[in-house]
Design an enzyme around this catalytic site. Structure first.
Site, PDB file in Angstrom:
ATOM      1  N   ARG A 189      44.297  40.057  44.108  1.00 45.12           N
ATOM      2  CA  ARG A 189      44.941  38.991  44.752  1.00 45.12           C
ATOM      3  C   ARG A 189      44.770  37.532  44.305  1.00 45.12           C
ATOM      4  O   ARG A 189      45.423  36.588  44.081  1.00 45.12           O
ATOM      5  CB  ARG A 189      44.688  39.022  46.348  1.00 45.12           C
ATOM      6  CG  ARG A 189      45.463  37.950  47.001  1.00 45.12           C
ATOM      7  CD  ARG A 189      45.506  38.432  48.349  1.00 45.12           C
ATOM      8  NE  ARG A 189      46.489  37.524  49.143  1.00 45.12           N
ATOM      9  CZ  ARG A 189      46.413  36.656  50.382  1.00 45.12           C
ATOM     10  NH1 ARG A 189      45.169  36.497  50.658  1.00 45.12           N
ATOM     11  NH2 ARG A 189      47.214  36.106  50.716  1.00 45.12           N
ATOM     12  N   HIS A 244      47.252  35.093  42.651  1.00 48.54           N
ATOM     13  CA  HIS A 244      47.593  33.557  43.107  1.00 48.54           C
ATOM     14  C   HIS A 244      47.137  32.670  42.152  1.00 48.54           C
ATOM     15  O   HIS A 244      47.719  31.514  42.127  1.00 48.54           O
ATOM     16  CB  HIS A 244      46.733  33.350  44.335  1.00 48.54           C
ATOM     17  CG  HIS A 244      47.279  33.968  45.708  1.00 48.54           C
ATOM     18  ND1 HIS A 244      47.147  33.419  46.665  1.00 48.54           N
ATOM     19  CD2 HIS A 244      47.851  35.134  45.864  1.00 48.54           C
ATOM     20  CE1 HIS A 244      47.724  34.135  47.858  1.00 48.54           C
ATOM     21  NE2 HIS A 244      48.146  35.001  47.321  1.00 48.54           N
ATOM     22  N   ASN A 290      46.907  30.367  50.556  1.00 49.85           N
ATOM     23  CA  ASN A 290      45.471  30.948  50.030  1.00 49.85           C
ATOM     24  C   ASN A 290      45.049  31.980  51.051  1.00 49.85           C
ATOM     25  O   ASN A 290      44.446  32.916  50.512  1.00 49.85           O
ATOM     26  CB  ASN A 290      44.537  29.923  50.020  1.00 49.85           C
ATOM     27  CG  ASN A 290      43.729  29.364  51.029  1.00 49.85           C
ATOM     28  OD1 ASN A 290      43.306  30.355  51.657  1.00 49.85           O
ATOM     29  ND2 ASN A 290      43.804  28.300  51.472  1.00 49.85           N
ATOM     30  N   HIS A 346      49.549  46.273  46.313  1.00 49.14           N
ATOM     31  CA  HIS A 346      49.362  46.506  47.864  1.00 49.14           C
ATOM     32  C   HIS A 346      49.033  47.919  47.992  1.00 49.14           C
ATOM     33  O   HIS A 346      48.870  48.392  49.047  1.00 49.14           O
ATOM     34  CB  HIS A 346      50.610  45.935  48.550  1.00 49.14           C
ATOM     35  CG  HIS A 346      50.905  44.518  48.591  1.00 49.14           C
ATOM     36  ND1 HIS A 346      52.090  43.871  49.040  1.00 49.14           N
ATOM     37  CD2 HIS A 346      49.979  43.490  48.259  1.00 49.14           C
ATOM     38  CE1 HIS A 346      51.902  42.580  49.057  1.00 49.14           C
ATOM     39  NE2 HIS A 346      50.415  42.371  48.435  1.00 49.14           N
TER      40      HIS A 346
HETATM   41  C1  HEM Z   1      56.277  38.641  47.000  1.00 45.26           C
HETATM   42  C2  HEM Z   1      55.218  38.795  46.540  1.00 45.26           C
HETATM   43  C3  HEM Z   1      53.933  38.991  47.537  1.00 45.26           C
HETATM   44  C4  HEM Z   1      53.588  38.608  48.740  1.00 45.26           C
HETATM   45  C5  HEM Z   1      54.568  38.083  49.678  1.00 45.26           C
HETATM   46  C6  HEM Z   1      52.421  39.121  49.078  1.00 45.26           C
HETATM   47  C7  HEM Z   1      52.038  38.777  50.437  1.00 45.26           C
HETATM   48  C8  HEM Z   1      50.567  39.181  50.701  1.00 45.26           C
HETATM   49  C9  HEM Z   1      49.992  39.217  52.047  1.00 45.26           C
HETATM   50  C10 HEM Z   1      50.662  38.436  53.231  1.00 45.26           C
HETATM   51  C11 HEM Z   1      48.672  39.675  52.160  1.00 45.26           C
HETATM   52  C12 HEM Z   1      47.743  39.739  53.323  1.00 45.26           C
HETATM   53  C13 HEM Z   1      46.968  38.431  53.439  1.00 45.26           C
HETATM   54  C14 HEM Z   1      45.973  38.595  54.838  1.00 45.26           C
HETATM   55  O1  HEM Z   1      46.464  39.249  55.531  1.00 45.26           O
HETATM   56  O2  HEM Z   1      44.945  37.868  54.605  1.00 45.26           O
HETATM   57  C15 HEM Z   1      48.403  40.098  50.734  1.00 45.26           C
HETATM   58  C16 HEM Z   1      47.319  40.948  50.306  1.00 45.26           C
HETATM   59  C17 HEM Z   1      47.056  41.342  49.010  1.00 45.26           C
HETATM   60  N1  HEM Z   1      47.852  41.208  48.152  1.00 45.26           N
HETATM   61 FE1  HEM Z   1      50.070  40.289  48.200  1.00 45.26          FE
HETATM   62  N2  HEM Z   1      51.569  39.507  48.102  1.00 45.26           N
HETATM   63  C18 HEM Z   1      52.462  39.600  47.154  1.00 45.26           C
HETATM   64  C19 HEM Z   1      52.473  39.923  45.733  1.00 45.26           C
HETATM   65  C20 HEM Z   1      51.001  40.705  45.234  1.00 45.26           C
HETATM   66  C21 HEM Z   1      50.839  40.884  44.072  1.00 45.26           C
HETATM   67  C22 HEM Z   1      51.787  40.703  42.772  1.00 45.26           C
HETATM   68  C23 HEM Z   1      49.634  41.434  43.911  1.00 45.26           C
HETATM   69  C24 HEM Z   1      48.708  42.027  42.936  1.00 45.26           C
HETATM   70  C25 HEM Z   1      49.129  42.276  41.627  1.00 45.26           C
HETATM   71  C26 HEM Z   1      49.009  41.261  45.150  1.00 45.26           C
HETATM   72  C27 HEM Z   1      47.733  41.591  45.645  1.00 45.26           C
HETATM   73  C28 HEM Z   1      47.185  41.717  47.002  1.00 45.26           C
HETATM   74  C29 HEM Z   1      46.191  42.247  47.398  1.00 45.26           C
HETATM   75  C30 HEM Z   1      45.240  43.383  46.500  1.00 45.26           C
HETATM   76  C31 HEM Z   1      45.939  42.279  48.746  1.00 45.26           C
HETATM   77  C32 HEM Z   1      44.849  42.481  49.674  1.00 45.26           C
HETATM   78  C33 HEM Z   1      43.680  41.485  49.695  1.00 45.26           C
HETATM   79  C34 HEM Z   1      42.559  41.726  50.399  1.00 45.26           C
HETATM   80  O3  HEM Z   1      42.390  43.054  50.648  1.00 45.26           O
HETATM   81  O4  HEM Z   1      41.794  40.848  50.451  1.00 45.26           O
HETATM   82  N3  HEM Z   1      50.024  40.978  46.082  1.00 45.26           N
HETATM   83  N4  HEM Z   1      49.697  39.822  49.887  1.00 45.26           N
HETATM   84  C1  LIG Z   2      42.578  28.472  52.711  1.00 42.67           C
HETATM   85  O1  LIG Z   2      43.733  27.819  53.834  1.00 42.67           O
HETATM   86  C2  LIG Z   2      43.022  27.726  55.081  1.00 42.67           C
HETATM   87  C3  LIG Z   2      44.178  27.124  56.054  1.00 42.67           C
HETATM   88  O2  LIG Z   2      44.747  25.875  55.514  1.00 42.67           O
HETATM   89  C4  LIG Z   2      41.666  26.905  55.236  1.00 42.67           C
HETATM   90  O3  LIG Z   2      41.335  26.932  56.474  1.00 42.67           O
HETATM   91  C5  LIG Z   2      40.942  27.499  54.336  1.00 42.67           C
HETATM   92  O4  LIG Z   2      39.718  26.792  54.356  1.00 42.67           O
HETATM   93  C6  LIG Z   2      41.324  27.624  52.932  1.00 42.67           C
HETATM   94  N1  LIG Z   2      40.304  28.332  52.008  1.00 42.67           N
HETATM   95  C7  LIG Z   2      39.436  27.980  51.026  1.00 42.67           C
HETATM   96  C8  LIG Z   2      38.682  28.807  50.530  1.00 42.67           C
HETATM   97  O5  LIG Z   2      39.469  26.629  51.184  1.00 42.67           O
END
Ligand code: HEM
Ligand SMILES: *[C@@H]1O[C@H](CO)[C@@H](O)[C@H](O)[C@H]1NC(C)=O
Ligand SMILES: *[C@@H]1O[C@H](CO)[C@@H](O)[C@H](O)[C@H]1NC(C)=O
Ligand SMILES: *[C@@H]1O[C@H](CO)[C@@H](O)[C@H](O)[C@H]1NC(C)=O
Length: 334
Positions: free
Chosen positions: A66, A70, A95, A192
């Site tokens: 992720r 980003h 973020n 994902h």
């Molecule tokens: C339309 C594109 C994308 C959207 C809207 C999206 C959105 C999200 C969201 C909402 C989460 C959960 C965050 C949370 O609950 O804290 C997430 C997690 C994640 N995303 Fe995406 N994502 C996108 C594309 C990608 C891409 C391209 C990758 C990597 C190649 C990726 C890898 C991940 C991973 C690995 C997680 C899990 C993070 C963790 O377990 O700490 N995402 N994403």
């Molecule tokens: C990411 O954004 C949240 C919400 O604005 C903020 O509270 C948090 O500190 C940010 N994370 C980092 C690592 O700065």
């Protein structure tokens, strides 16, 4: 005399040209650091750090995946996501729970010990993510290196990240702006296949989808019942939920994410839409039935890693991944 003088002039003009056309002067390469750190192998140093962190915490793989997404999607793969500061990308709401900063710091410390000021933080993100993916069951893909680190990080840039309820066509457009194709996007969303989200990112799908007072009709009813137990209404904690709902492979990088979304078991709205939208569903079905997901995912990660990079004389090699190098000529940058 005259000859050596004109040689010098030609060389000087050539040098100016190479600097102006930054592209061809410093393109990314496979193995950019080969032979540049004495007898040490930079990629090996990073890999050893990632292995030691992975043994303590297997969730560094989703964290780094992720993080690379980003970093590359906001202002290019320039490590701008790593910069601390009160208005940096790190602080922007999208973020959210981006993690993995400590793994990058540890790898940076290790490469600085071997060869100071040689390896960029932007390259460490890409190498470290590759290593973590292979430790979590994905394929080990070769990565390009030679990136430089950027000097700017602005929270407002992070708004170019798509939202989890975005449509497939808007997501395609967002990736197209980064020169990534629809197929690249479908493979990259395969990220994902590992990691977690939190109830707040899909709560509407469980109880009040698009203000209908009903759940998302495309969600698998078995999964709906289970997610409602994990995410009750008015809960005081924002519980974590696996993005890949196959319990056998939620911590493995594999194609099971595509099989899950075909069973209507996508957790984020965009993930589920990928299996239903006519723009993407045939590709999803093809990947679900294929045997080369690991290779294709690696290739898509390499492509993601090439977006808007700084190379050659652009950017800098940071001393610390968390701050830009101080430049006495430009004190206002500090
Ligand atoms: C339309 C594109 C994308 C959207 C809207 C999206 C959105 C999200 C969201 C909402 C989460 C959960 C965050 C949370 O609950 O804290 C997430 C997690 C994640 N995303 Fe995406 N994502 C996108 C594309 C990608 C891409 C391209 C990758 C990597 C190649 C990726 C890898 C991940 C991973 C690995 C997680 C899990 C993070 C963790 O377990 O700490 N995402 N994403
Ligand atoms: C990411 O954004 C949240 C919400 O604005 C903020 O509270 C948090 O500190 C940010 N994370 C980092 C690592 O700065
Ligand atoms: C996309 O490709 C075009 C043409 O090669 C290039 O000019 C543009 O800078 C690229 N955009 C990104 C975001 O990489
Ligand atoms: C819903 O998920 C179950 C597994 O929990 C699966 O057997 C079933 O086929 C899925 N339903 C649909 C409509 O895909």
């Amino acid at each position: 005399m005259a000859i050596s003088k004109s040689v010098a002039i030609v060389a000087a003009i050539g040098f100016i040209f190479m600097n102006l056309s930054g592209q061809c002067y410093g393109a990314l390469q496979f193995g950019f650091y080969n032979g540049k750190c004495g007898t040490s192998d930079v990629e090996d140093i990073v890999r050893k750090t990632v292995i030691s962190k992975f043994l303590l915490d297997k969730t560094i793989t989703p964290a780094l995946l992720r993080l690379q997404f980003h970093d590359c999607f906001v202002n290019g793969c320039d490590a701008s996501i790593l910069l601390d500061g009160s208005n940096s990308e790190k602080t922007a709401p999208p973020n959210l729970s981006v993690r993995g900063y400590d793994v990058i710091d540890a790898a940076k410390t290790a490469v600085e010990r071997a060869c100071p000021r040689l390896v960029s933080c932007a390259d460490i993100i890409v190498m470290g993510t590759r290593d973590a993916v292979s430790l979590s069951g994905g394929g080990r893909y070769n990565v390009q290196t030679g990136r430089k680190d950027g000097r700017v990080s602005l929270a407002q840039n992070a708004f170019s990240l798509p939202s989890p309820s975005t449509s497939v066509s808007s997501a395609i457009q967002a990736f197209a702006r980064k020169n990534l194709t629809t197929t690249d996007m479908i493979y990259l969303l395969g990220g994902h296949t590992i990691g977690i989200t939190h109830c707040s990112f899909f709560q509407d799908r469980l109880y009040n989808f698009k203000n209908t007072g009903r759940p998302d009709p495309t969600m698998n009813v078995t999964m709906l019942a289970s997610l409602r137990r994990t995410c009750p209404q008015n809960a005081r904690v924002d519980a974590p939920v696996n993005l890949d709902q196959n319990p056998m492979s939620s911590a493995v990088v594999d194609k099971s994410f595509y099989n899950q979304i075909m069973l209507r078991r996508g957790v984020l709205e965009i993930d589920q839409k990928l299996a239903l939208d006519s723009l993407s569903k045939s590709t999803v079905a093809a990947i679900a039935g294929s045997s080369d997901f690991n290779t294709k995912f690696g290739q898509a990660m390499v492509k993601l890693g090439a977006t808007q990079v700084l190379t050659g004389t652009q950017g800098e090699i940071r001393r610390s991944c968390r701050s830009v190098n101080s430049q006495t000529l430009f004190p206002f940058f500090n």
